[in-house]
Design a protein around this motif. Structure first.
Motif, short mmCIF file in Angstrom:
data_model
loop_
_atom_site.label_atom_id
_atom_site.label_comp_id
_atom_site.label_asym_id
_atom_site.label_seq_id
_atom_site.Cartn_x
_atom_site.Cartn_y
_atom_site.Cartn_z
N LEU A 125 -1.40 -0.43 10.51
CA LEU A 125 -0.37 0.35 11.20
C LEU A 125 -0.22 1.74 10.60
O LEU A 125 0.06 2.70 11.30
CB LEU A 125 0.96 -0.41 11.12
N ASN A 126 -0.41 1.83 9.29
CA ASN A 126 -0.19 3.11 8.58
C ASN A 126 -1.52 3.71 8.14
O ASN A 126 -1.59 4.38 7.12
CB ASN A 126 0.69 2.88 7.35
N SER A 127 -2.56 3.48 8.90
CA SER A 127 -3.91 3.87 8.46
C SER A 127 -4.08 5.38 8.34
O SER A 127 -3.70 6.09 9.26
CB SER A 127 -4.92 3.35 9.47
N PRO A 128 -4.65 5.90 7.29
CA PRO A 128 -5.00 5.14 6.10
C PRO A 128 -3.79 4.94 5.18
O PRO A 128 -3.05 5.87 4.91
CB PRO A 128 -6.04 6.04 5.40
N GLY A 129 -3.61 3.70 4.72
CA GLY A 129 -2.57 3.44 3.72
C GLY A 129 -2.94 4.16 2.43
O GLY A 129 -4.11 4.20 2.05
N THR A 130 -1.95 4.76 1.80
CA THR A 130 -2.21 5.52 0.57
C THR A 130 -1.75 4.75 -0.65
O THR A 130 -0.59 4.32 -0.72
CB THR A 130 -1.43 6.86 0.60
N ILE A 131 -2.66 4.55 -1.61
CA ILE A 131 -2.29 3.98 -2.91
C ILE A 131 -2.29 5.13 -3.91
O ILE A 131 -3.32 5.75 -4.16
CB ILE A 131 -3.29 2.89 -3.36
N ASP A 132 -1.11 5.42 -4.43
CA ASP A 132 -0.96 6.54 -5.38
C ASP A 132 -1.52 6.19 -6.74
O ASP A 132 -1.51 5.02 -7.15
CB ASP A 132 0.52 6.90 -5.52
N ALA A 133 -1.96 7.23 -7.46
CA ALA A 133 -2.56 7.01 -8.79
C ALA A 133 -1.57 6.36 -9.76
O ALA A 133 -1.98 5.62 -10.65
CB ALA A 133 -3.07 8.34 -9.34
N ASP A 134 -0.27 6.61 -9.56
CA ASP A 134 0.71 6.05 -10.52
C ASP A 134 1.28 4.72 -10.05
O ASP A 134 2.18 4.17 -10.69
CB ASP A 134 1.83 7.08 -10.79
N TYR A 135 0.79 4.17 -8.95
CA TYR A 135 1.30 2.89 -8.45
C TYR A 135 0.69 1.74 -9.24
O TYR A 135 -0.53 1.68 -9.42
CB TYR A 135 0.96 2.74 -6.96
N ARG A 136 1.52 0.83 -9.72
CA ARG A 136 1.04 -0.30 -10.52
C ARG A 136 1.38 -1.65 -9.90
O ARG A 136 1.13 -2.69 -10.49
CB ARG A 136 1.63 -0.24 -11.94
N GLY A 137 1.98 -1.59 -8.69
CA GLY A 137 2.35 -2.84 -8.03
C GLY A 137 1.18 -3.45 -7.29
O GLY A 137 0.05 -2.94 -7.30
N GLU A 138 1.46 -4.55 -6.63
CA GLU A 138 0.42 -5.24 -5.85
C GLU A 138 0.08 -4.42 -4.60
O GLU A 138 0.97 -3.90 -3.92
CB GLU A 138 0.93 -6.62 -5.43
N ILE A 139 -1.20 -4.33 -4.31
CA ILE A 139 -1.63 -3.66 -3.08
C ILE A 139 -1.32 -4.58 -1.90
O ILE A 139 -1.72 -5.75 -1.89
CB ILE A 139 -3.14 -3.34 -3.12
N GLY A 140 -0.58 -4.04 -0.94
CA GLY A 140 -0.26 -4.78 0.28
C GLY A 140 -0.92 -4.09 1.46
O GLY A 140 -1.16 -2.88 1.43
N GLN A 161 -7.49 4.82 -0.38
CA GLN A 161 -7.11 4.78 1.03
C GLN A 161 -7.47 3.41 1.59
O GLN A 161 -8.59 2.93 1.40
CB GLN A 161 -7.88 5.85 1.82
N LEU A 162 -6.53 2.79 2.28
CA LEU A 162 -6.80 1.51 2.96
C LEU A 162 -7.11 1.81 4.41
O LEU A 162 -6.33 2.47 5.09
CB LEU A 162 -5.59 0.58 2.87
N ARG A 163 -8.25 1.35 4.84
CA ARG A 163 -8.69 1.63 6.22
C ARG A 163 -9.01 0.33 6.94
O ARG A 163 -9.40 -0.66 6.32
CB ARG A 163 -9.96 2.48 6.20
O1 LIG Z 1 -0.64 0.39 2.83
C1 LIG Z 1 -0.06 0.56 1.76
C2 LIG Z 1 0.68 1.71 1.49
C3 LIG Z 1 1.33 1.82 0.27
N1 LIG Z 1 1.24 0.85 -0.66
C4 LIG Z 1 1.87 1.00 -1.98
C5 LIG Z 1 1.04 1.90 -2.88
C6 LIG Z 1 1.69 3.25 -2.75
O2 LIG Z 1 1.45 4.03 -3.90
C7 LIG Z 1 3.14 2.86 -2.56
C8 LIG Z 1 3.94 3.87 -1.81
O3 LIG Z 1 3.32 4.13 -0.58
P1 LIG Z 1 3.79 5.31 0.37
O4 LIG Z 1 3.95 6.57 -0.42
O5 LIG Z 1 2.93 5.32 1.57
O6 LIG Z 1 5.20 4.73 0.81
P2 LIG Z 1 6.60 5.38 1.06
O7 LIG Z 1 7.10 4.75 2.29
O8 LIG Z 1 6.56 6.88 1.01
O9 LIG Z 1 7.38 4.77 -0.15
P3 LIG Z 1 7.72 5.32 -1.62
O10 LIG Z 1 9.09 5.90 -1.47
O11 LIG Z 1 7.69 4.09 -2.46
O12 LIG Z 1 6.67 6.33 -2.03
O13 LIG Z 1 3.12 1.63 -1.83
C9 LIG Z 1 0.48 -0.28 -0.42
O14 LIG Z 1 0.35 -1.18 -1.25
N2 LIG Z 1 -0.14 -0.39 0.79
#
Ligand SMILES: O=c1ccn([C@H]2C[C@H](O)[C@@H](COP(=O)(O)OP(=O)(O)OP(=O)(O)O)O2)c(=O)[nH]1
Length: 144
Positions: free
Chosen positions: A75-90, A59-61
């Motif tokens: 803006l999207n607090s808490p931002g969610t980083i999923d376990a299967d995400y391998r991209g850059e954290i933004g 969680q990004l806070r």
């Molecule tokens: O603050 C954030 C939020 C998300 N992510 C990355 C990691 C996360 O696993 C992925 C998808 O985020 P989320 O599920 O919130 O986005 P979505 O708008 O539902 O997009 P998607 O269709 O890609 O799931 O984007 C970040 O790097 N920073």
């Protein structure tokens, strides 16, 4: 648990803690400073990619100091980083102050908390159990 990190940023790993009990401050990875006008938002790159074990999320806070002193929050607090995400954290920051705010390279812009979550199986049903509250919500008990 062990958290695998790839750091492609210009912020060396010593800038990051090697163990964390709560939040790990994430730093902006910028070629040049970013200025944010009042109510403007942007995606700040960190140069970090992580591998979370299944059943965990990150969680990004916001950081309280940035919020209180400069009106900068997520803006999207808490931002969610999923376990299967391998991209850059933004980091999606927004300037809620009346003034223009500058974010510099290497600035700590948010904190990341690793959390375990339930593995949930969804069951579609026709009825839910009765409770005293029932459908009452959104302040239905008043202010005092
Ligand atoms: O603050 C954030 C939020 C998300 N992510 C990355 C990691 C996360 O696993 C992925 C998808 O985020 P989320 O599920 O919130 O986005 P979505 O708008 O539902 O997009 P998607 O269709 O890609 O799931 O984007 C970040 O790097 N920073």
């Amino acid at each position: 648990m062990k958290l695998k990190i790839i750091n492609t940023s210009k912020n060396p790993m010593p800038a990051y803690a090697t163990t964390l009990s709560a939040g790990l401050d994430l730093r902006a990875n910028l070629e040049e400073p970013i200025t944010l006008k009042s109510l403007e938002r942007t995606l700040i790159p960190t140069g970090l990619r992580i591998e979370l074990p299944e059943g965990y999320e990150a969680q990004l806070r916001p950081r309280s100091g940035l919020a209180l002193k400069q009106g900068i929050t997520l803006l999207n607090s808490p931002g969610t980083i999923d376990a299967d995400y391998r991209g850059e954290i933004g980091v999606i920051v927004v300037n809620l102050s009346n003034e223009t705010v500058t974010i510099e390279h290497g600035e700590r812009i948010c904190q990341m908390v690793i959390a375990k979550h339930e593995q949930v199986t969804i069951e579609e049903v026709d009825e839910l159990s009765d409770t005293e509250r029932g459908a009452g919500g959104f302040g239905h008990t008043g202010k005092k």
